[in-house]
Scaffold this motif. Sequence first.
Motif, PDB file in Angstrom:
ATOM      1  N   TYR A   1      -1.105  14.504   2.561  1.00 46.92           N
ATOM      2  CA  TYR A   1      -1.726  13.210   2.844  1.00 46.92           C
ATOM      3  C   TYR A   1      -0.702  12.130   2.525  1.00 46.92           C
ATOM      4  O   TYR A   1      -0.210  12.050   1.405  1.00 46.92           O
ATOM      5  N   HIS A   2      -0.406  11.296   3.525  1.00 46.45           N
ATOM      6  CA  HIS A   2       0.567  10.229   3.297  1.00 46.45           C
ATOM      7  C   HIS A   2       0.070   8.864   3.748  1.00 46.45           C
ATOM      8  O   HIS A   2       0.812   7.889   3.646  1.00 46.45           O
ATOM      9  N   GLY A   3      -1.185   8.777   4.259  1.00 46.25           N
ATOM     10  CA  GLY A   3      -1.712   7.471   4.619  1.00 46.25           C
ATOM     11  C   GLY A   3      -2.361   7.467   5.991  1.00 46.25           C
ATOM     12  O   GLY A   3      -2.517   8.511   6.628  1.00 46.25           O
TER      13      GLY A   3
ATOM     14  N   LYS B   1      -0.913   3.393  -5.965  1.00 49.75           N
ATOM     15  CA  LYS B   1      -2.132   3.608  -6.762  1.00 49.75           C
ATOM     16  C   LYS B   1      -2.061   3.180  -8.235  1.00 49.75           C
ATOM     17  O   LYS B   1      -2.474   2.085  -8.564  1.00 49.75           O
TER      18      LYS B   1
ATOM     19  N   SER C   1       0.844  -1.198   0.000  1.00 45.32           N
ATOM     20  CA  SER C   1       0.000   0.000   0.000  1.00 45.32           C
ATOM     21  C   SER C   1       0.874   1.240   0.000  1.00 45.32           C
ATOM     22  O   SER C   1       2.069   1.178   0.347  1.00 45.32           O
ATOM     23  N   GLY C   2       0.248   2.347  -0.357  1.00 41.15           N
ATOM     24  CA  GLY C   2       0.974   3.609  -0.365  1.00 41.15           C
ATOM     25  C   GLY C   2       1.517   3.954   1.012  1.00 41.15           C
ATOM     26  O   GLY C   2       2.670   4.392   1.148  1.00 41.15           O
ATOM     27  N   ALA C   3       0.699   3.749   2.028  1.00 37.83           N
ATOM     28  CA  ALA C   3       1.144   4.077   3.387  1.00 37.83           C
ATOM     29  C   ALA C   3       2.371   3.252   3.764  1.00 37.83           C
ATOM     30  O   ALA C   3       3.319   3.759   4.374  1.00 37.83           O
TER      31      ALA C   3
ATOM     32  N   VAL D   1       2.518   8.652  -4.829  1.00 35.48           N
ATOM     33  CA  VAL D   1       1.530   7.571  -4.782  1.00 35.48           C
ATOM     34  C   VAL D   1       0.315   7.913  -5.649  1.00 35.48           C
ATOM     35  O   VAL D   1      -0.212   7.054  -6.356  1.00 35.48           O
ATOM     36  N   GLN D   2      -0.118   9.182  -5.609  1.00 35.65           N
ATOM     37  CA  GLN D   2      -1.293   9.558  -6.411  1.00 35.65           C
ATOM     38  C   GLN D   2      -0.904  10.158  -7.766  1.00 35.65           C
ATOM     39  O   GLN D   2      -1.582   9.955  -8.764  1.00 35.65           O
TER      40      GLN D   2
ATOM     41  N   ASP E   1       6.516  11.870  -2.587  1.00 35.79           N
ATOM     42  CA  ASP E   1       5.421  10.899  -2.469  1.00 35.79           C
ATOM     43  C   ASP E   1       4.554  11.037  -3.719  1.00 35.79           C
ATOM     44  O   ASP E   1       3.725  11.933  -3.838  1.00 35.79           O
TER      45      ASP E   1
ATOM     46  N   GLU F   1       4.353  15.713  -1.550  1.00 36.33           N
ATOM     47  CA  GLU F   1       3.667  15.270  -2.769  1.00 36.33           C
ATOM     48  C   GLU F   1       3.898  16.366  -3.821  1.00 36.33           C
ATOM     49  O   GLU F   1       3.499  17.506  -3.585  1.00 36.33           O
TER      50      GLU F   1
HETATM   51  C1  LIG Z   1      -3.405   7.377  -1.270  1.00 35.30           C
HETATM   52  C2  LIG Z   1      -2.112   7.985  -0.859  1.00 35.30           C
HETATM   53  C3  LIG Z   1      -1.288   7.391   0.109  1.00 35.30           C
HETATM   54  C4  LIG Z   1      -1.705   6.142   0.852  1.00 35.30           C
HETATM   55  O1  LIG Z   1      -1.849   5.059   0.007  1.00 35.30           O
HETATM   56  P1  LIG Z   1      -2.677   3.763   0.512  1.00 35.30           P
HETATM   57  O2  LIG Z   1      -2.453   2.765  -0.566  1.00 35.30           O
HETATM   58  O3  LIG Z   1      -4.088   4.194   0.662  1.00 35.30           O
HETATM   59  O4  LIG Z   1      -2.069   3.378   1.809  1.00 35.30           O
HETATM   60  C5  LIG Z   1      -0.073   7.975   0.388  1.00 35.30           C
HETATM   61  N1  LIG Z   1       0.319   9.097  -0.240  1.00 35.30           N
HETATM   62  C6  LIG Z   1      -0.431   9.694  -1.176  1.00 35.30           C
HETATM   63  C7  LIG Z   1       0.080  10.914  -1.859  1.00 35.30           C
HETATM   64  C8  LIG Z   1      -1.686   9.172  -1.507  1.00 35.30           C
HETATM   65  O5  LIG Z   1      -2.454   9.783  -2.411  1.00 35.30           O
END
Ligand SMILES: *Cc1c(COP(=O)(O)O)cnc(C)c1O
Length: 444
Positions: free
Chosen positions: A151-153, A286, A123-125, A259-260, A257, A224
């Motif tokens: 937002y990091h989780g 993601k 997962s991202g977190a 992730v998104q 980060d 981010e």
């Molecule tokens: C969604 C998100 C996370 C967390 O990812 P999960 O897979 O939900 O744990 C971390 N950082 C960013 C920038 C995100 O958008």
Amino acid sequence: MIEQRRILATAIPGPKSLALGQRKTAAVSAAVGTGLPVYIEAAADGILRDIDGNQLIDFGSGIAVTSVGNGNQRIIDAVSRQIADFTHTCFMVTPYEEYVAVAEELAALTPGDHEKRSALFNSGAEAVENAIKVARSATGRQAVVAFDHAYHGRTNLTMGLTAKNMPYKHRFGPFASEIHRVPMAYPYRWPTGADRCLEEAFEEFVALVHAQIGEDNTAAVIIEPIQGEGGFIVPPDGFLTKVAQYCRDNGIVFIADEVQSGFCRTGDWFASDHEGVVPDLITTAKGIAGGLPLAAVTGRAELMDAVHVGGLGGTYGGNPVACVAALAAIETMREDDLNAAARAIEDTLTPRLKELADRTGRIGEIRGRGAMLAIELVSDQGAKTPDPALTAAVNKACHARGLVTLTCGTFGNVFRFLPPLTIAPELLTEGMDILDEAFDAALG
Ligand SMILES: *Cc1c(COP(=O)(O)O)cnc(C)c1O
């Protein structure tokens, strides 16, 4: 294959979804909310089909996950083959090629041509947690700097890094220590104006690290490159470059980060690419594997290899089924040029959003990049008063019309657009028509 058109067969949600909603209430924790409680039975490209026979246009991609399209054929084939071969061994017990191949792709695709290493997670977190572990281990320092609106989780460490209380942190403390927050370069809401945002935000960041933490105590700065849940906040051009350079000058690990924002979402492989920023560590998840759970930390070999052997891992991290899905997703992004597709989506949506802004006078800012676009809704353009009520009403009106939309933002007043990058142009246009109607309905 599901026909790429919207169908409203019943009210949204329909009777079967309502019945399932009752089962959900009786079986699933009330804490797990659902934004649009229609139960999905199948999906393809830009359409989700629910159990009542409604077909919804997807402007969310399951939060920027199914970027390569719902039901991507390359992923279906790769995953089916892999499931027949084997589903799990645990890479830490007996390894397999697919994990290595994903790490090779990550080294090739992420910014910078230095020597890189990756570690895979679920997962991202989990990726963010591990990036912090790497930064602390490699530097021997403890403090971590995160930004307003970040937002990091939702795990304990990443909750601490996340800025927003509701719903992410409320009553869940205490949080991990050694997390320090600094202002985000948010041009639209910068107190002295967008023109001064770049210089002043950077100066405040430097001053806070110096006065309250100490450069030598700072292991990492995490940001981010375009903020996600916080409201698709795009820092002014140059901000990321300055922060990254400051980190380099002070022996601090710069973590992007993504992730998104990663994997073609913004019209580049990574949002960092837009400014030519080369992060020391980059976290991804993601969009990486078309919906299969996979995440990664990728970064400088000397940092990633500094951790003691056995220090990073997990039972499922880099699961082979998720890895082949990632390889198929990356092949799709490359072969079908999804960066170009993301930029084309921006070209289609932006003029429509400008028209909407002019017509309603309720959009304070249109921002984002590629297929990661957002509008910030205000009740008063001068005072920039956030309008979460209008945002919720428009969102609801979109849902009722069969358009899956998402909101975000610290003040709950941002509407975000994250369609699959493969979505048919007609569905994009139809989605924007629905958004127009939804504004009219909500504004009465
Ligand atoms: C969604 C998100 C996370 C967390 O990812 P999960 O897979 O939900 O744990 C971390 N950082 C960013 C920038 C995100 O958008």
